[in-house]
Design an enzyme around this catalytic site. Structure first.
Site, PDB file in Angstrom:
ATOM      1  N   SER A  24      10.773   1.874  -3.340  1.00 31.82           N
ATOM      2  CA  SER A  24      10.075   0.628  -2.978  1.00 31.82           C
ATOM      3  C   SER A  24      10.946  -0.239  -2.082  1.00 31.82           C
ATOM      4  O   SER A  24      10.468  -0.816  -1.101  1.00 31.82           O
ATOM      5  CB  SER A  24       9.743  -0.190  -4.233  1.00 31.82           C
ATOM      6  OG  SER A  24       9.064   0.595  -5.164  1.00 31.82           O
ATOM      7  N   GLY A  97       2.507   5.993   0.057  1.00 31.78           N
ATOM      8  CA  GLY A  97       1.811   4.705   0.009  1.00 31.78           C
ATOM      9  C   GLY A  97       2.688   3.567   0.505  1.00 31.78           C
ATOM     10  O   GLY A  97       2.212   2.624   1.138  1.00 31.78           O
ATOM     11  N   ARG A 125      -6.613   8.117  -1.547  1.00 29.53           N
ATOM     12  CA  ARG A 125      -6.024   6.906  -2.125  1.00 29.53           C
ATOM     13  C   ARG A 125      -6.623   5.680  -1.433  1.00 29.53           C
ATOM     14  O   ARG A 125      -6.505   5.523  -0.232  1.00 29.53           O
ATOM     15  CB  ARG A 125      -4.493   6.935  -1.998  1.00 29.53           C
ATOM     16  CG  ARG A 125      -3.889   8.106  -2.765  1.00 29.53           C
ATOM     17  CD  ARG A 125      -2.374   8.172  -2.642  1.00 29.53           C
ATOM     18  NE  ARG A 125      -1.719   7.061  -3.336  1.00 29.53           N
ATOM     19  CZ  ARG A 125      -0.404   6.871  -3.334  1.00 29.53           C
ATOM     20  NH1 ARG A 125       0.384   7.697  -2.664  1.00 29.53           N
ATOM     21  NH2 ARG A 125       0.126   5.861  -3.981  1.00 29.53           N
ATOM     22  N   SER A 170      -3.972  -2.314  -6.386  1.00 30.29           N
ATOM     23  CA  SER A 170      -2.598  -2.014  -5.985  1.00 30.29           C
ATOM     24  C   SER A 170      -1.927  -3.254  -5.432  1.00 30.29           C
ATOM     25  O   SER A 170      -2.499  -3.958  -4.605  1.00 30.29           O
ATOM     26  CB  SER A 170      -2.581  -0.917  -4.916  1.00 30.29           C
ATOM     27  OG  SER A 170      -1.282  -0.766  -4.384  1.00 30.29           O
ATOM     28  N   ASP A 314       4.740   2.512 -13.167  1.00 28.44           N
ATOM     29  CA  ASP A 314       5.405   3.788 -12.891  1.00 28.44           C
ATOM     30  C   ASP A 314       6.290   4.221 -14.054  1.00 28.44           C
ATOM     31  O   ASP A 314       6.234   5.359 -14.510  1.00 28.44           O
ATOM     32  CB  ASP A 314       6.233   3.702 -11.603  1.00 28.44           C
ATOM     33  CG  ASP A 314       5.345   3.706 -10.361  1.00 28.44           C
ATOM     34  OD1 ASP A 314       4.125   3.946 -10.512  1.00 28.44           O
ATOM     35  OD2 ASP A 314       5.860   3.469  -9.263  1.00 28.44           O
ATOM     36  N   ASN A 338      -4.331   1.442 -12.859  1.00 24.15           N
ATOM     37  CA  ASN A 338      -3.836   1.831 -11.536  1.00 24.15           C
ATOM     38  C   ASN A 338      -3.081   3.160 -11.534  1.00 24.15           C
ATOM     39  O   ASN A 338      -2.780   3.698 -10.476  1.00 24.15           O
ATOM     40  CB  ASN A 338      -3.083   0.676 -10.851  1.00 24.15           C
ATOM     41  CG  ASN A 338      -1.616   0.622 -11.157  1.00 24.15           C
ATOM     42  OD1 ASN A 338      -1.163   1.053 -12.220  1.00 24.15           O
ATOM     43  ND2 ASN A 338      -0.861   0.086 -10.231  1.00 24.15           N
ATOM     44  N   LYS A 342      -2.746   6.604  -7.985  1.00 27.24           N
ATOM     45  CA  LYS A 342      -1.389   6.904  -7.522  1.00 27.24           C
ATOM     46  C   LYS A 342      -1.359   8.293  -6.872  1.00 27.24           C
ATOM     47  O   LYS A 342      -2.366   8.762  -6.352  1.00 27.24           O
ATOM     48  CB  LYS A 342      -0.419   6.804  -8.700  1.00 27.24           C
ATOM     49  CG  LYS A 342      -0.335   5.415  -9.301  1.00 27.24           C
ATOM     50  CD  LYS A 342       0.576   4.504  -8.492  1.00 27.24           C
ATOM     51  CE  LYS A 342       0.827   3.191  -9.208  1.00 27.24           C
ATOM     52  NZ  LYS A 342       1.905   2.430  -8.573  1.00 27.24           N
ATOM     53  N   ARG A 346      -3.159   9.856 -12.515  1.00 29.98           N
ATOM     54  CA  ARG A 346      -2.118  10.096 -13.517  1.00 29.98           C
ATOM     55  C   ARG A 346      -2.629   9.991 -14.949  1.00 29.98           C
ATOM     56  O   ARG A 346      -2.059  10.606 -15.849  1.00 29.98           O
ATOM     57  CB  ARG A 346      -0.958   9.109 -13.304  1.00 29.98           C
ATOM     58  CG  ARG A 346      -0.130   9.455 -12.083  1.00 29.98           C
ATOM     59  CD  ARG A 346       0.945   8.435 -11.791  1.00 29.98           C
ATOM     60  NE  ARG A 346       1.889   8.963 -10.810  1.00 29.98           N
ATOM     61  CZ  ARG A 346       2.797   8.217 -10.189  1.00 29.98           C
ATOM     62  NH1 ARG A 346       2.868   6.921 -10.434  1.00 29.98           N
ATOM     63  NH2 ARG A 346       3.632   8.773  -9.328  1.00 29.98           N
ATOM     64  N   ARG A 388       6.458  12.111 -10.459  1.00 29.56           N
ATOM     65  CA  ARG A 388       6.671  11.533 -11.791  1.00 29.56           C
ATOM     66  C   ARG A 388       6.167  12.439 -12.918  1.00 29.56           C
ATOM     67  O   ARG A 388       6.722  12.439 -14.011  1.00 29.56           O
ATOM     68  CB  ARG A 388       6.043  10.140 -11.889  1.00 29.56           C
ATOM     69  CG  ARG A 388       6.670   9.177 -10.904  1.00 29.56           C
ATOM     70  CD  ARG A 388       6.702   7.740 -11.324  1.00 29.56           C
ATOM     71  NE  ARG A 388       7.178   6.937 -10.208  1.00 29.56           N
ATOM     72  CZ  ARG A 388       8.456   6.810  -9.850  1.00 29.56           C
ATOM     73  NH1 ARG A 388       9.397   7.427 -10.549  1.00 29.56           N
ATOM     74  NH2 ARG A 388       8.795   6.080  -8.813  1.00 29.56           N
TER      75      ARG A 388
END
Length: 429
Positions: A24, A97, A125, A170, A314, A338, A342, A346, A388
């Site tokens: 990020s 993203g 997405r 998001s 996350d 959310n 992703k 998820r 992840r």
């Protein structure tokens, strides 16, 4: 034949991990440095797929930079303002993203003809809320395939003004608008519709904009005011914090089978909200110690929890697999809609794979309930091209059961040498 990696049972995990840079922070820093006046030297930059996509796009847009041989130090010569695109361009952004959303906004400041596209999953997405907000500010944007999803064609036109944006899907949409607004011709007022998700990620954005010379007025995360016709200024050197989401796997591993694990590169004053993950482990029963630039976790008996995880979406995924080791019944993770937008859906993926190792799972629209089995089952874990998923399910090996991870190289999105680092800290049963 899909590549796979079988992890044998781990009896103890112990040691120190220097975290790779935050995804990020890395991609925000690259964009801000590119738009700034002056040269910026970024250190501890993450070397991963998402960052490479951002660097490739910046190069195509005429930004000059120099990367060290290990790709963790980057010297960027800023443009001193918005991008200019003299001829039509197509930028391929993979499934990043953190590149797609901010670039979609920033490139609306320049008159041109720019197409943003990516991998098949990127085209699933949603980006409609961001496009709607940019159009309110005058941007001319076309959808090239499916309404509300990339690929996009951008023709500039963004002027600022009064904008409202849906905050419920998001936080990256708001981040993209905030980072673009200072360079617009007019002042911008952004009003948030719905509940703003992942607030701590907005704090990262505001903190970094300030480091690059721009102040934003934040009215309780409901309205944001940004003056137009401003200029970003390089801070000179900028250190990218370690990735707090990446830290979560090692801290959780220590909580389950420590020893003591120390992660360095983040600490009590980190800008990343995902450090709060350590508080969740502590609530579950682990022993946590904080330093200026480290977090340390030691094994404790873990207990099931019921928590709202909207602030750390996350890292919350790591709690879903850590819950397999919790005493006392069912763990419930709430307010995680959310997860569905992703790298993959998820929530659905997590439910499917947790059941494979023997857990009882209830999958709601925006929550998941996990009851661990008496004994975990060996299984082949699908990873859905989601870094992840691969890292979360490596924790299953902290039992007396091996686990096989399909497509282990998908961790390259944020942590290319994850499995090597896990092995380095592990003592096998």
């Amino acid at each position: 034949m899909q590549e796979s990696l079988t992890l044998q049972p781990i009896k103890l995990i112990n040691g120190t991990l220097n975290l790779p840079g935050s995804k990020s922070v890395s991609n925000r820093a690259l964009l801000l440095a590119a738009l700034s006046e002056g040269k910026t030297r970024l250190t501890n930059l993450l070397d991963s797929d998402d960052v490479r996509h951002m660097l490739t796009a910046l190069a195509a847009l005429g930004v000059e930079y120099h990367l060290s041989s290990d790709r963790t130090v980057c010297e960027i010569t800023g443009l001193g303002g918005a991008f200019t695109a003299s001829q039509p361009l197509e930028l391929f952004l993979g499934n990043a993203g953190t590149a797609m959303r901010p670039l979609a906004a920033a490139l609306c400041l320049t008159d041109g003809d720019i197409v943003l596209t990516g991998e098949p999953r990127m085209k699933e997405r949603p980006i409609g809320h961001l496009v709607d907000a940019l159009r309110q500010g005058g941007a001319k944007i076309d959808y090239l395939e499916q309404e509300n999803y990339p690929p996009l064609r951008l023709h500039g036109g963004f002027q600022g003004g009064e904008i409202s944006v849906d905050g419920s899907v998001s936080s990256q949409f708001l981040t993209a608008l905030l980072m673009t607004a200072p360079l617009a011709a007019q002042d911008t007022q952004i009003s948030i519709q719905g509940d703003l998700v992942s607030k701590p990620y907005i704090d990262i954005t505001l903190h970094m904009m300030k480091a690059f010379g721009i102040e934003v007025r934040n009215e309780n995360y409901q309205r944001f005011f940004v003056a137009g016709r401003q200029q970003y200024r390089s801070p000179g050197d900028y250190l990218v914090e370690g990735d707090a989401s990446s830290a979560s796997y090692f801290l959780a591993a220590a909580a389950i089978k420590g020893g003591v694990v120390r992660v360095t590169g983040v600490g009590r004053n980190s800008v990343q909200g995902d450090i709060r993950f350590a508080d969740v482990l502590e609530r579950m029963g682990a022993i946590v110690r904080w330093g200026e630039d480290y977090i340390e976790c030691e094994r404790g008996e873990l207990h099931a929890i019921d928590m709202d995880m909207n602030h750390i979406p996350d890292a919350a995924m790591t709690i879903a697999t850590a819950a397999l080791f919790a005493q006392g019944g069912t763990t419930t993770l709430r307010n995680i809609y959310n997860w569905r937008v992703k790298e993959t859906d998820r929530l659905a993926a997590m439910a499917i794979e947790l059941r494979k190792v023997g857990a009882e799972v209830e999958e709601g629209n925006d929550y998941i309930r996990i009851t661990p089995p008496a004994k975990l089952k060996a299984a082949e874990i699908g990873t859905y091209n989601d870094h992840r998923m691969a890292m979360c399910f490596s924790l299953v090996a902290l039992s007396d059961t091996p686990v096989t991870i399909l497509d282990p190289k998908c961790t390259a999105k944020t942590f290319p040498d994850y499995f090597e680092q896990l092995a380095r800290l592990s003592e096998l049963a």
